[in-house]
Design a protein around this motif. Structure first.
Motif, PDB file in Angstrom:
ATOM      1  N   ASN A 183       0.839  -1.200  -0.004  1.00  0.00           N
ATOM      2  CA  ASN A 183      -0.061  -0.143  -0.072  1.00  0.00           C
ATOM      3  C   ASN A 183       0.870   1.330   0.186  1.00  0.00           C
ATOM      4  O   ASN A 183       0.651   2.125  -0.641  1.00  0.00           O
ATOM      5  N   GLU A 200       3.757   1.524  -1.292  1.00  0.00           N
ATOM      6  CA  GLU A 200       4.385   1.823  -2.802  1.00  0.00           C
ATOM      7  C   GLU A 200       3.312   2.345  -3.627  1.00  0.00           C
ATOM      8  O   GLU A 200       3.579   3.218  -4.550  1.00  0.00           O
ATOM      9  N   ILE A 201       2.035   1.989  -3.497  1.00  0.00           N
ATOM     10  CA  ILE A 201       1.029   2.534  -3.988  1.00  0.00           C
ATOM     11  C   ILE A 201       1.033   4.172  -4.063  1.00  0.00           C
ATOM     12  O   ILE A 201       0.726   4.968  -4.962  1.00  0.00           O
ATOM     13  N   ASP A 228       4.939   5.939  -4.765  1.00  0.00           N
ATOM     14  CA  ASP A 228       5.387   5.506  -6.028  1.00  0.00           C
ATOM     15  C   ASP A 228       4.407   5.513  -7.261  1.00  0.00           C
ATOM     16  O   ASP A 228       4.813   5.582  -8.387  1.00  0.00           O
ATOM     17  N   GLY A 229       3.162   5.447  -6.843  1.00  0.00           N
ATOM     18  CA  GLY A 229       2.052   4.997  -7.882  1.00  0.00           C
ATOM     19  C   GLY A 229       2.180   3.747  -8.566  1.00  0.00           C
ATOM     20  O   GLY A 229       1.325   3.728  -9.733  1.00  0.00           O
ATOM     21  N   GLU A 230       2.998   2.923  -8.057  1.00  0.00           N
ATOM     22  CA  GLU A 230       2.964   1.690  -8.826  1.00  0.00           C
ATOM     23  C   GLU A 230       3.690   0.528  -7.936  1.00  0.00           C
ATOM     24  O   GLU A 230       3.982   0.884  -6.830  1.00  0.00           O
ATOM     25  N   ILE A 231       3.549  -0.685  -8.186  1.00  0.00           N
ATOM     26  CA  ILE A 231       3.899  -2.004  -7.381  1.00  0.00           C
ATOM     27  C   ILE A 231       4.943  -2.696  -7.971  1.00  0.00           C
ATOM     28  O   ILE A 231       4.701  -2.875  -9.158  1.00  0.00           O
ATOM     29  N   LEU A 232       6.004  -2.894  -7.440  1.00  0.00           N
ATOM     30  CA  LEU A 232       7.218  -3.913  -8.147  1.00  0.00           C
ATOM     31  C   LEU A 232       6.551  -5.258  -8.038  1.00  0.00           C
ATOM     32  O   LEU A 232       6.185  -5.724  -6.738  1.00  0.00           O
ATOM     33  N   SER A 234       7.426  -7.305  -4.626  1.00  0.00           N
ATOM     34  CA  SER A 234       6.672  -6.665  -3.494  1.00  0.00           C
ATOM     35  C   SER A 234       5.596  -7.861  -3.167  1.00  0.00           C
ATOM     36  O   SER A 234       4.923  -8.048  -2.001  1.00  0.00           O
TER      37      SER A 234
END
Length: 218
Positions: A93, A95-96, A99-103, A106
């Protein structure tokens, strides 16, 4: 009344290292530490255990100990948790939001069944498992779910596993103040092996927390 037989529980929690510690906890003289400590799992390969969260480490430990102590072997497991991999979920959550994205990395071991799956891998269990999220925070419902296949005769025995880890501090005041990092496991059967404790299911109160339930079978 329906009776289920419960083997001696295998248990793990921060701050309780010995049987005397657990007895003092049961008597209200000691408390579980709300800390991220976890078992060392020295019976697993270093690379395997290095990747595990607190909840997964605790789950692996209590499943290992339950099988060793109860001698139940590789039987089906029912895993219950209120929060699952909450620390990993928090990181996703974050990261979202940041960063607006998820690796993709993760997501590793972040799913709800990750703890019991890790135990199956670590211990070479092949009988399979069911995972249960207790509705309305009712632990007893999850426990009864594990009892059902035994009482119906579909399974001779089932390994019941409960675990929840320390809630990240970032949740602040929204954290459940009664939540504790705790894991335990025991074998459920319909027949008394002479070592198990009989439990009358009709006497279980719906409001029992996992910790209070554990105290009834210690």
């Amino acid at each position: 009344m329906q009776t289920i037989f419960v083997s001696k529980p295998a248990k793990w929690a921060p701050g309780l290292a010995s049987e005397s510690d657990w007895q003092e906890w049961k008597d209200g003289k000691k408390s579980i530490l709300n800390a991220p400590e976890s078992p060392k799992l020295e019976f697993t390969p270093p690379l395997f255990r290095r990747r595990l969260s607190q909840i997964s480490r605790m789950t692996v430990q209590v499943v290992h100990d339950a099988i060793e102590n109860a001698g139940c072997g590789d039987i089906k497991q029912v895993f219950a948790s209120f929060r699952g991999e909450i620390k990993r979920e928090f990181e996703i959550n974050r990261e979202i939001l940041e960063d607006g994205e998820i690796l993709p990395a993760s997501f590793a071991n972040s799913v709800f069944n990750a703890p019991i799956a890790s135990a199956s891998i670590a211990l070479g269990l092949k009988s399979g498992y069911t995972v249960v999220f207790p509705s309305k925070h009712c632990f007893v419902d999850a426990f009864l779910c594990a009892c059902a296949p035994v009482l119906s005769g579909d399974e001779a025995a089932v390994l019941f596993v409960y675990a929840d880890e320390c809630i990240p501090e970032e949740y602040g005041d929204s954290r459940d103040k009664n939540a504790q990092p705790l894991a335990f496991s025991f074998c459920l059967s319909a027949k008394n092996d002479g070592l198990s404790v009989p439990l009358e299911l009709s006497e279980l109160k719906k409001e029992l927390s996992p910790a209070d339930f554990l105290k009834t079978v210690l």
